[in-house]
Scaffold this motif. Structure first.
Motif, PDB file in Angstrom:
ATOM      1  N   UNK A  60     -17.356  20.961  21.123  1.00  0.00           N
ATOM      2  CA  UNK A  60     -18.381  19.921  21.240  1.00  0.00           C
ATOM      3  C   UNK A  60     -17.883  18.551  20.792  1.00  0.00           C
ATOM      4  N   UNK A  61     -18.478  17.533  21.384  1.00  0.00           N
ATOM      5  CA  UNK A  61     -18.204  16.141  21.031  1.00  0.00           C
ATOM      6  C   UNK A  61     -19.538  15.430  20.825  1.00  0.00           C
ATOM      7  N   UNK A  62     -19.724  14.863  19.640  1.00  0.00           N
ATOM      8  CA  UNK A  62     -20.935  14.098  19.316  1.00  0.00           C
ATOM      9  C   UNK A  62     -20.542  12.644  19.142  1.00  0.00           C
ATOM     10  N   UNK A  63     -21.171  11.775  19.911  1.00  0.00           N
ATOM     11  CA  UNK A  63     -20.864  10.348  19.869  1.00  0.00           C
ATOM     12  C   UNK A  63     -22.135   9.560  19.539  1.00  0.00           C
ATOM     13  N   UNK A  64     -22.032   8.633  18.617  1.00  0.00           N
ATOM     14  CA  UNK A  64     -23.149   7.730  18.303  1.00  0.00           C
ATOM     15  C   UNK A  64     -22.705   6.295  18.545  1.00  0.00           C
ATOM     16  N   UNK A  65     -23.565   5.543  19.255  1.00  0.00           N
ATOM     17  CA  UNK A  65     -23.270   4.149  19.599  1.00  0.00           C
ATOM     18  C   UNK A  65     -24.528   3.302  19.402  1.00  0.00           C
ATOM     19  N   UNK A  66     -24.371   1.986  19.288  1.00  0.00           N
ATOM     20  CA  UNK A  66     -25.555   1.110  19.296  1.00  0.00           C
ATOM     21  C   UNK A  66     -26.248   1.211  20.647  1.00  0.00           C
ATOM     22  N   UNK A  67     -27.572   1.225  20.637  1.00  0.00           N
ATOM     23  CA  UNK A  67     -28.337   1.300  21.876  1.00  0.00           C
ATOM     24  C   UNK A  67     -28.723  -0.109  22.334  1.00  0.00           C
ATOM     25  N   UNK A  68     -29.261  -0.208  23.534  1.00  0.00           N
ATOM     26  CA  UNK A  68     -29.752  -1.487  24.045  1.00  0.00           C
ATOM     27  C   UNK A  68     -30.812  -2.028  23.090  1.00  0.00           C
ATOM     28  N   UNK A  69     -30.681  -3.270  22.687  1.00  0.00           N
ATOM     29  CA  UNK A  69     -31.639  -3.894  21.782  1.00  0.00           C
ATOM     30  C   UNK A  69     -31.307  -3.734  20.314  1.00  0.00           C
ATOM     31  N   UNK A  70     -30.152  -3.144  20.003  1.00  0.00           N
ATOM     32  CA  UNK A  70     -29.760  -2.943  18.606  1.00  0.00           C
ATOM     33  C   UNK A  70     -29.584  -4.291  17.899  1.00  0.00           C
TER      34      UNK A  70
ATOM     35  N   UNK B 163     -31.344  -6.882  17.761  1.00  0.00           N
ATOM     36  CA  UNK B 163     -31.510  -7.965  18.742  1.00  0.00           C
ATOM     37  C   UNK B 163     -31.818  -9.306  18.084  1.00  0.00           C
ATOM     38  N   UNK B 164     -32.752  -9.336  17.149  1.00  0.00           N
ATOM     39  CA  UNK B 164     -33.129 -10.625  16.554  1.00  0.00           C
ATOM     40  C   UNK B 164     -31.993 -11.222  15.743  1.00  0.00           C
ATOM     41  N   UNK B 165     -31.183 -10.393  15.136  1.00  0.00           N
ATOM     42  CA  UNK B 165     -30.043 -10.894  14.374  1.00  0.00           C
ATOM     43  C   UNK B 165     -28.997 -11.482  15.314  1.00  0.00           C
ATOM     44  N   UNK B 166     -28.722 -10.780  16.398  1.00  0.00           N
ATOM     45  CA  UNK B 166     -27.723 -11.278  17.350  1.00  0.00           C
ATOM     46  C   UNK B 166     -28.191 -12.562  18.025  1.00  0.00           C
ATOM     47  N   UNK B 167     -29.503 -12.646  18.285  1.00  0.00           N
ATOM     48  CA  UNK B 167     -30.038 -13.871  18.896  1.00  0.00           C
ATOM     49  C   UNK B 167     -29.886 -15.066  17.968  1.00  0.00           C
ATOM     50  N   UNK B 168     -29.948 -14.812  16.667  1.00  0.00           N
ATOM     51  CA  UNK B 168     -29.790 -15.896  15.696  1.00  0.00           C
ATOM     52  C   UNK B 168     -28.330 -16.304  15.517  1.00  0.00           C
ATOM     53  N   UNK B 169     -27.421 -15.405  15.886  1.00  0.00           N
ATOM     54  CA  UNK B 169     -25.999 -15.656  15.652  1.00  0.00           C
ATOM     55  C   UNK B 169     -25.253 -16.184  16.872  1.00  0.00           C
ATOM     56  N   UNK B 170     -25.741 -15.839  18.070  1.00  0.00           N
ATOM     57  CA  UNK B 170     -24.985 -16.161  19.277  1.00  0.00           C
ATOM     58  C   UNK B 170     -25.848 -16.891  20.304  1.00  0.00           C
ATOM     59  N   UNK B 171     -25.247 -17.837  20.997  1.00  0.00           N
ATOM     60  CA  UNK B 171     -25.948 -18.549  22.067  1.00  0.00           C
ATOM     61  C   UNK B 171     -26.092 -17.651  23.290  1.00  0.00           C
ATOM     62  N   UNK B 172     -25.056 -16.844  23.527  1.00  0.00           N
ATOM     63  CA  UNK B 172     -25.053 -15.933  24.674  1.00  0.00           C
ATOM     64  C   UNK B 172     -25.005 -14.501  24.145  1.00  0.00           C
ATOM     65  N   UNK B 173     -26.140 -13.813  24.185  1.00  0.00           N
ATOM     66  CA  UNK B 173     -26.223 -12.449  23.645  1.00  0.00           C
ATOM     67  C   UNK B 173     -25.928 -11.447  24.755  1.00  0.00           C
ATOM     68  N   UNK B 174     -24.872 -10.676  24.562  1.00  0.00           N
ATOM     69  CA  UNK B 174     -24.510  -9.635  25.527  1.00  0.00           C
ATOM     70  C   UNK B 174     -25.068  -8.296  25.063  1.00  0.00           C
ATOM     71  N   UNK B 175     -25.726  -7.616  25.974  1.00  0.00           N
ATOM     72  CA  UNK B 175     -26.353  -6.348  25.622  1.00  0.00           C
ATOM     73  C   UNK B 175     -25.295  -5.250  25.496  1.00  0.00           C
ATOM     74  N   UNK B 176     -25.570  -4.282  24.610  1.00  0.00           N
ATOM     75  CA  UNK B 176     -24.664  -3.148  24.435  1.00  0.00           C
ATOM     76  C   UNK B 176     -24.662  -2.277  25.688  1.00  0.00           C
ATOM     77  N   UNK B 177     -23.472  -1.987  26.181  1.00  0.00           N
ATOM     78  CA  UNK B 177     -23.319  -1.070  27.311  1.00  0.00           C
ATOM     79  C   UNK B 177     -22.859   0.264  26.734  1.00  0.00           C
TER      80      UNK B 177
END
Length: 313
Positions: free
Chosen positions: A209-219, A221-235
């Motif tokens: 088995x392989x278990x993978x955890x990643x940031x989801x869409x919207x992770x 979000x408010x912090x990234x919006x405050x830090x970056x002019x162009x916010x790229x969503x997590x793929x």
């Protein structure tokens, strides 16, 4: 512990753990000479040769590790930890994995384990051996200390006699050059860590088995919006295509939690993430200044993938 679970990172010969020094038998070395690796006083082993390093001190720094320890120990990501370990325990309870009846130990690898926030709870989910691997030496030092305090370190005589806890082997190593015998591992967890399909496929046993955890869409979000002019969503699932030749996706789970962060919490979160160096200094300072008198609200969102190695036809 099977003698051949570990292999030498220099010549790939079988590597034998011992209390003071791990030594390979040199059987695959053209010169038939052996290599030795000392056990650090904290109980970890450094299996990262100089030629596999891309910098003098690869991996997370001590400052980043301390920030992450404070943030995670405050419980901000506990819902993720709980769900990961719940799903891991369910997999380990299945008859498909080795059991006491077959006398085959269950070996698990936590790759990119960091200081061990997730690793320590994983050790209580049912496996026998838990290899905790990270390229950051400071992180592995912290994990080894925690494992010793929990009486689960591989070289301790006074193992935990309460609930079943895996024996933990803290290793400094490269994910691209894992010092593990082919098909010796029953499961791998990668929590916000690199995904290496071929390397994982090589060391996993059939139907492992392989278990993978990643940031989801919207992770965050408010912090990234405050830090970056162009916010790229997590793929988050972009790596699934790379895994497809070797693994079958069994399940996907999503978990989110509302965060109310103090200025200190937010500072730690910034320090433990790539945002610490990707965001402009002015924006980081402005964000921290904005929460000097009130908490900062954001949402942590994660996605967990459960995959299984395809059986060889």
């Amino acid at each position: 512990m099977p003698v051949s679970l570990f292999v030498c990172p220099l010549c790939q010969s079988p590597l034998q753990p011992a209390i003071d020094t791990w030594r390979c038998d040199g059987s695959l070395n053209p010169k038939q000479t052996t290599h030795s690796f000392d056990v650090a006083r904290q109980g970890y082993v450094n299996l990262l040769p100089v030629q596999q390093k891309k910098s003098k001190a690869p991996g997370d720094s001590q400052v980043s590790i301390e920030a992450r320890k404070r943030f995670l120990n405050a419980g901000h990501y506990q819902p993720l930890q709980t769900l990961i370990c719940q799903k891991m325990a369910e997999l380990l309870a299945k008859n498909e994995l080795p059991s006491e009846q077959t006398n085959k130990p269950v070996n698990w690898l936590d790759i990119g384990c960091g200081e061990g926030y997730y690793t320590q709870v994983m050790a209580q989910t049912g496996m026998d051996t838990l290899i905790a691997a990270d390229i950051s030496k400071p992180a592995i030092v912290e994990l080894a200390k925690a494992s010793k305090a929990a009486s689960s370190l591989w070289n301790q005589k006074d193992k935990n006699d309460g609930i079943k806890t895996a024996v933990i082997y803290p290793l400094v190593t490269s994910a691209a050059h894992l010092p593990l015998r082919a098909q010796s591992i029953n499961g791998i967890s990668s929590i916000f860590s690199p995904i290496l399909p071929e390397a994982f496929n090589d060391i996993l046993s059939d139907e492992g088995y392989l278990i993978i955890a990643k940031p989801d869409i919207g992770h965050l979000a408010t912090m990234r919006e405050a830090l970056f002019d162009d916010v790229r969503e997590h793929d988050s699932d972009k790596f699934l295509q790379e895994l497809a030749p070797y693994f079958t996706l069994l399940n996907t789970y999503h978990v989110s939690t509302e965060l109310k962060l103090s200025a200190d919490d937010l500072a730690d979160l910034l320090t433990m993430t790539p945002y610490a160096y990707r965001a402009h200094t002015e924006k980081r300072q402005a964000l921290l200044a904005s929460v000097s008198t009130e908490t900062f609200a954001t949402k942590a969102k994660f996605v967990i993938y459960i995959l299984q190695k395809m059986a060889v036809a």
